[in-house]
Design an enzyme around this catalytic site. Sequence first.
Site, PDB file in Angstrom:
ATOM      1  N   PRO A  10       0.791  -1.233   0.000  1.00 31.49           N
ATOM      2  CA  PRO A  10       0.000   0.000   0.000  1.00 31.49           C
ATOM      3  C   PRO A  10       0.825   1.285   0.000  1.00 31.49           C
ATOM      4  O   PRO A  10       1.878   1.370   0.637  1.00 31.49           O
ATOM      5  CB  PRO A  10      -0.821  -0.104   1.294  1.00 31.49           C
ATOM      6  CG  PRO A  10      -0.089  -1.077   2.145  1.00 31.49           C
ATOM      7  CD  PRO A  10       0.557  -2.047   1.199  1.00 31.49           C
ATOM      8  N   ASN A  11       0.300   2.237  -0.743  1.00 25.51           N
ATOM      9  CA  ASN A  11       0.850   3.602  -0.851  1.00 25.51           C
ATOM     10  C   ASN A  11       2.129   3.696  -1.679  1.00 25.51           C
ATOM     11  O   ASN A  11       2.629   4.791  -1.919  1.00 25.51           O
ATOM     12  CB  ASN A  11       1.075   4.236   0.535  1.00 25.51           C
ATOM     13  CG  ASN A  11      -0.214   4.358   1.303  1.00 25.51           C
ATOM     14  OD1 ASN A  11      -1.202   4.887   0.782  1.00 25.51           O
ATOM     15  ND2 ASN A  11      -0.235   3.856   2.530  1.00 25.51           N
ATOM     16  N   ARG A  18       5.283  10.937  -2.395  1.00 26.33           N
ATOM     17  CA  ARG A  18       5.080  10.585  -1.001  1.00 26.33           C
ATOM     18  C   ARG A  18       6.367  10.727  -0.188  1.00 26.33           C
ATOM     19  O   ARG A  18       7.322   9.990  -0.412  1.00 26.33           O
ATOM     20  CB  ARG A  18       4.618   9.125  -0.962  1.00 26.33           C
ATOM     21  CG  ARG A  18       4.423   8.574   0.402  1.00 26.33           C
ATOM     22  CD  ARG A  18       4.250   7.058   0.351  1.00 26.33           C
ATOM     23  NE  ARG A  18       4.053   6.572   1.695  1.00 26.33           N
ATOM     24  CZ  ARG A  18       4.298   5.330   2.088  1.00 26.33           C
ATOM     25  NH1 ARG A  18       4.713   4.435   1.229  1.00 26.33           N
ATOM     26  NH2 ARG A  18       4.110   4.985   3.327  1.00 26.33           N
ATOM     27  N   TYR A  23      11.407   8.362   1.180  1.00 28.15           N
ATOM     28  CA  TYR A  23      11.297   7.300   0.174  1.00 28.15           C
ATOM     29  C   TYR A  23      11.963   7.628  -1.159  1.00 28.15           C
ATOM     30  O   TYR A  23      11.983   6.781  -2.055  1.00 28.15           O
ATOM     31  CB  TYR A  23       9.818   6.953  -0.047  1.00 28.15           C
ATOM     32  CG  TYR A  23       9.144   6.450   1.209  1.00 28.15           C
ATOM     33  CD1 TYR A  23       9.576   5.268   1.821  1.00 28.15           C
ATOM     34  CD2 TYR A  23       8.107   7.161   1.816  1.00 28.15           C
ATOM     35  CE1 TYR A  23       8.991   4.805   2.986  1.00 28.15           C
ATOM     36  CE2 TYR A  23       7.506   6.707   2.973  1.00 28.15           C
ATOM     37  CZ  TYR A  23       7.953   5.526   3.560  1.00 28.15           C
ATOM     38  OH  TYR A  23       7.374   5.063   4.706  1.00 28.15           O
ATOM     39  N   ASN A  74       7.649  -5.823  -1.041  1.00 27.16           N
ATOM     40  CA  ASN A  74       7.694  -4.703  -0.102  1.00 27.16           C
ATOM     41  C   ASN A  74       6.272  -4.593   0.445  1.00 27.16           C
ATOM     42  O   ASN A  74       5.403  -4.004  -0.193  1.00 27.16           O
ATOM     43  CB  ASN A  74       8.105  -3.409  -0.799  1.00 27.16           C
ATOM     44  CG  ASN A  74       8.194  -2.246   0.192  1.00 27.16           C
ATOM     45  OD1 ASN A  74       7.739  -2.365   1.338  1.00 27.16           O
ATOM     46  ND2 ASN A  74       8.767  -1.141  -0.231  1.00 27.16           N
ATOM     47  N   ALA A  77       3.212  -0.793   4.845  1.00 30.23           N
ATOM     48  CA  ALA A  77       2.699  -0.743   6.230  1.00 30.23           C
ATOM     49  C   ALA A  77       2.241  -2.112   6.734  1.00 30.23           C
ATOM     50  O   ALA A  77       2.272  -2.381   7.942  1.00 30.23           O
ATOM     51  CB  ALA A  77       1.560   0.269   6.316  1.00 30.23           C
ATOM     52  N   GLU A  98      12.148  -9.912   1.557  1.00 28.62           N
ATOM     53  CA  GLU A  98      11.433  -8.709   2.005  1.00 28.62           C
ATOM     54  C   GLU A  98      12.295  -7.491   1.708  1.00 28.62           C
ATOM     55  O   GLU A  98      13.478  -7.489   2.052  1.00 28.62           O
ATOM     56  CB  GLU A  98      11.185  -8.841   3.516  1.00 28.62           C
ATOM     57  CG  GLU A  98      10.493  -7.641   4.133  1.00 28.62           C
ATOM     58  CD  GLU A  98      10.417  -7.751   5.658  1.00 28.62           C
ATOM     59  OE1 GLU A  98      10.684  -8.831   6.229  1.00 28.62           O
ATOM     60  OE2 GLU A  98      10.104  -6.720   6.280  1.00 28.62           O
ATOM     61  N   HIS A 100      12.557  -3.051   1.696  1.00 24.23           N
ATOM     62  CA  HIS A 100      12.036  -1.732   2.083  1.00 24.23           C
ATOM     63  C   HIS A 100      12.970  -0.667   1.545  1.00 24.23           C
ATOM     64  O   HIS A 100      14.192  -0.841   1.566  1.00 24.23           O
ATOM     65  CB  HIS A 100      11.968  -1.590   3.610  1.00 24.23           C
ATOM     66  CG  HIS A 100      11.085  -2.602   4.234  1.00 24.23           C
ATOM     67  ND1 HIS A 100       9.721  -2.497   4.231  1.00 24.23           N
ATOM     68  CD2 HIS A 100      11.369  -3.767   4.859  1.00 24.23           C
ATOM     69  CE1 HIS A 100       9.199  -3.553   4.829  1.00 24.23           C
ATOM     70  NE2 HIS A 100      10.175  -4.351   5.218  1.00 24.23           N
ATOM     71  N   ARG A 107      13.639   4.187  12.269  1.00 23.95           N
ATOM     72  CA  ARG A 107      12.446   5.041  12.216  1.00 23.95           C
ATOM     73  C   ARG A 107      11.601   4.827  13.477  1.00 23.95           C
ATOM     74  O   ARG A 107      12.112   4.409  14.498  1.00 23.95           O
ATOM     75  CB  ARG A 107      11.678   4.741  10.918  1.00 23.95           C
ATOM     76  CG  ARG A 107      12.538   5.026   9.669  1.00 23.95           C
ATOM     77  CD  ARG A 107      11.759   4.852   8.392  1.00 23.95           C
ATOM     78  NE  ARG A 107      10.591   5.734   8.357  1.00 23.95           N
ATOM     79  CZ  ARG A 107       9.565   5.574   7.523  1.00 23.95           C
ATOM     80  NH1 ARG A 107       9.571   4.569   6.660  1.00 23.95           N
ATOM     81  NH2 ARG A 107       8.554   6.415   7.551  1.00 23.95           N
TER      82      ARG A 107
HETATM   83  C1  DQA Z   1       8.275   0.845   3.690  1.00 22.34           C
HETATM   84  C2  DQA Z   1       8.434   1.026   5.198  1.00 22.34           C
HETATM   85  C3  DQA Z   1       7.108   0.868   5.911  1.00 22.34           C
HETATM   86  O1  DQA Z   1       7.267   1.073   7.307  1.00 22.34           O
HETATM   87  C4  DQA Z   1       6.116   1.893   5.393  1.00 22.34           C
HETATM   88  O2  DQA Z   1       4.849   1.687   5.996  1.00 22.34           O
HETATM   89  C5  DQA Z   1       6.006   1.915   3.913  1.00 22.34           C
HETATM   90  C6  DQA Z   1       7.211   1.752   3.107  1.00 22.34           C
HETATM   91  C7  DQA Z   1       9.585   1.121   2.920  1.00 22.34           C
HETATM   92  O3  DQA Z   1       9.697   0.690   1.783  1.00 22.34           O
HETATM   93  O4  DQA Z   1      10.477   1.798   3.451  1.00 22.34           O
HETATM   94  O5  DQA Z   1       4.944   2.177   3.358  1.00 22.34           O
HETATM   95  O6  DQA Z   1       7.929  -0.514   3.432  1.00 22.34           O
END
Ligand code: DQA
Length: 145
Positions: A10-11, A18, A23, A74, A77, A98, A100, A107
């Site tokens: 998501p997002n 964003r 990011y 990825n 959240a 995984e 990120h 963080r």
């Molecule tokens: C994320 C890290 C997560 O904590 C966050 O909610 C994201 C992006 C990252 O790629 O750094 O949406 O997965």
Amino acid sequence: MQKILVIHGPNLNLLGQREPQIYGKMSLENINAKIRKWAKQKKINVEIKQSNHEGEIVDIIGAANHKFDVLLINPAAYTHTSIAIRDAISAVGIPTIEVHLSNIYDREDFRHESLIAAVSYGQVCGFGAYSYILGLEAAISILEK
Ligand code: DQA
């Protein structure tokens, strides 16, 4: 040809706009182009999906069973909340990496726990868009086994 499934949670469709200080400025389309370029060079088949919905991600993982050799995800959240995604990965048994963009351990406290890490082969975080490429390179070591 070996197949890798990449899932963006998501997002991540909002990348570029964003929180670029966290990011980066690269859009998801740009990241996907880098992933596709990498895959072409390595002669690996790659399929890329993005979803903002937990159940949809669970469905995508379930449908990947026996169709993909490695899953690169990825979970965004959902990393920190989703037992359903964790169980889906565990259920299909596809070796999972995984990734990120940000260093989740540098963080907020709620980002320090990943429910996905324990069912993953390994984790890459903190290298921005390059985390995906590092994750894909790591996938080769799994594919060669
Ligand atoms: C994320 C890290 C997560 O904590 C966050 O909610 C994201 C992006 C990252 O790629 O750094 O949406 O997965």
